[in-house]
Write an enzyme that holds these catalytic residues in place. Structure first.
Site, PDB file in Angstrom:
ATOM      1  N   SER A   1       0.800  -1.224   0.000  1.00 49.53           N
ATOM      2  CA  SER A   1       0.000   0.000   0.000  1.00 49.53           C
ATOM      3  C   SER A   1       0.830   1.270   0.000  1.00 49.53           C
ATOM      4  O   SER A   1       0.405   2.290  -0.493  1.00 49.53           O
ATOM      5  CB  SER A   1      -0.949   0.013   1.202  1.00 49.53           C
ATOM      6  OG  SER A   1      -0.197  -0.096   2.393  1.00 49.53           O
ATOM      7  N   THR A   2       2.040   1.225   0.570  1.00 41.84           N
ATOM      8  CA  THR A   2       2.854   2.446   0.654  1.00 41.84           C
ATOM      9  C   THR A   2       4.311   2.138   0.374  1.00 41.84           C
ATOM     10  O   THR A   2       4.750   0.994   0.446  1.00 41.84           O
ATOM     11  CB  THR A   2       2.780   3.062   2.072  1.00 41.84           C
ATOM     12  OG1 THR A   2       3.311   2.105   2.997  1.00 41.84           O
ATOM     13  CG2 THR A   2       1.371   3.435   2.463  1.00 41.84           C
TER      14      THR A   2
END
Length: 497
Positions: free
Chosen positions: A13-14
């Site tokens: 996600s990041t």
């Protein structure tokens, strides 16, 4: 011996997560080893890098679900790679079950074909959802702490400001001039947002993205308390609809005093807000009545869509999108009743000359047959190319399994082949769409029954039946500006015959 085909889904996600133990490369390496241990053939990798698990609106996940007929096992490194939302997880599992696909996690043990396995999956899904909620709470607390210190909580600062190294806002002099001008026009001169956008565009001003100002971009500026020294928290909120996130702006938000110089005073901000609310009372609204002409009506001069609105007296009308949003073109204001009367008159003329319609059909079908032949040849060439790429991918998996190439080479080559495959599939989709349009045209080449139905029964038909007939008969409707003051607009109707 028959080997099961495995589809490998990977997600981060990041960037921070990608640099740790959950990186795409780490997940990929573990899943390749897992497939080798259980003698699974790797069908394909489905990678969502930089996408949150809180929504199903992810390109690789959509492709994974779309390819369900092509593999036997869906494999993830851990359950939360697939989803952190319990409702979404259940939808995905239901799709897998429909296609008899086995769902497995490398780090968790459950079997979705048994009752106890489904229970375990539900429990793990609930923990994943709880973890996501906990992460969200921690992020909100961190944001509040930063805002209480008077610093910018993150993201790109609004037009008029730039970010310093200590995370506080600093005025950008050139952009601040634009902001002061916008508030002056709104608060002191009581000018509407569309007129302000037109004025700025005429002066040659651009947004930070080097685009023309629109009415909506002016509204966002005029409603932003950051400009008088207060930073906003939780104004933007997300709602989920059909597995997608949608941003909504709430009136219930918190503001924090910022450690930076405001561009305008709070009095100017409130004065502008009062003027905006007054203008709201005097204008019409977007029409809530279903639109028969959606997707059909365009501005003849700039080729943009025409927007549909309702006056306070109930009259439904259309205006040019370019004019309303950007001040370009002219308004092209025209009543929906006038357009519908022109459509009825024009279609009645068509019905009265059946022979002309049939002749037009014959010529057009001959022309489209030639196009059909060309497109089919192009599709055949692209399909051969895609098949060739698929073979090269299979060869690549053999090389990595035999350790002839390194993992780094494998990933790079796979990436290049995937990019080529994506480009070819995109082109194939476009050509297939053109082909479908031509084939649909040939299937619906006898328009006379639809024309007769329109002239005879149109007023008694349901909304969906009316819309279907219009979409079968009409290609597009263009409204042209008339130079004469109060002159009637020119309406051109283009038929699919």
């Amino acid at each position: 011996m028959i080997f099961l085909k495995a589809a490998l889904y990977l997600r981060v996600s990041t960037e921070e997560q990608a640099s740790g133990g959950h990186s795409i490369q780490a997940q990929q390496q573990e899943l390749i080893k897992y497939c080798s241990a259980f003698d699974y053939d790797i069908y394909n990798f489905y990678i969502d890098a930089g996408y949150s698990a809180s929504t199903m609106n992810r390109p690789a996940l959509k492709k994974l679900l779309g390819d369900c007929k092509k593999y036997d096992i869906a494999l993830v490194w851990r359950l939360d790679r697939l989803s952190r939302d319990m409702a979404d997880l259940m939808k995905i599992i239901e799709i897998f079950t429909t296609y008899n696909i086995i769902f497995k996690s490398k780090t968790e043990s459950f079997d979705t074909s048994t009752a106890s396995g489904k229970l375990m999956l539900n429990m793990l899904g609930s923990f994943a959802e709880f973890e996501r909620a906990s992460i969200s709470e921690r992020i909100q607390l961190a944001h509040k702490k930063i805002l209480n210190e008077g610093k910018w909580r993150g993201g790109r600062p609004p037009l008029g400001y730039e970010l310093t190294q200590d995370k506080t806002l600093k005025i950008n002099k050139n952009e601040a001039q634009i902001i002061r001008k916008i508030f002056d026009l709104s608060a002191n001169k009581n000018i509407g947002t569309r007129s302000i956008a037109i004025h700025l565009n005429n002066l040659g001003y651009l947004t930070r993205n080097k685009k023309a100002f629109s009415s909506s971009s002016i509204v966002r500026i005029l409603k932003n308390p950051t400009y008088y020294g207060e930073m906003v928290h939780k104004r933007q909120q997300y709602i989920k609809k059909d597995g997608k996130k949608k941003v909504v702006y709430s009136d219930n938000y918190t503001t924090y005093k910022g450690l930076y110089e405001p561009i305008i005073s709070k009095e100017i901000f409130l004065k502008s807000e009062i003027n905006i609310n007054r203008r709201k009372l005097n204008r019409g609204t977007s029409s809530k009545i279903p639109n028969l002409l959606s997707g059909l009506i365009f501005c003849g001069d700039c080729k943009e869509y025409m927007l549909r609105n309702t006056r306070k007296d109930g009259e439904v009308f259309f205006t040019c999108k370019s004019y309303k949003h950007y001040g370009k073109c002219t308004h092209h204001y025209i009543s929906e009743n006038i357009i519908m009367k022109e459509i009825q008159r024009s279609i009645q003329n068509l019905e009265e000359s059946e022979s002309t319609v049939y002749e037009m059909n014959k010529k057009l079908i001959k022309k489209k047959d030639h196009k059909l032949y060309i497109i089919e040849n192009e599709i055949s060439t692209i399909q051969e190319s895609i098949h060739s790429i698929s073979k090269r991918k299979d060869k690549l998996f053999e090389l990595i399994e035999k350790e002839i190439i390194t993992e780094k080479d494998f990933i790079e080559r796979k990436k290049k082949l995937s990019k080529k495959n994506e480009e070819k599939n995109k082109l194939l989709k476009e050509l297939q769409s053109k082909l479908d349009n031509i084939q649909n045209y040939q299937e619906n080449k006898d328009f006379i029954p639809y024309i007769k139905s329109f002239t005879k029964d149109f007023h008694t038909l349901s909304f969906n039946s009316k819309k279907k007939i219009l979409n079968i008969i009409i290609e597009r409707i263009e409204i042209f500006h008339n130079d004469r003051p109060y002159g009637r607009k020119k309406i051109h109707i283009y038929y699919k015959i």
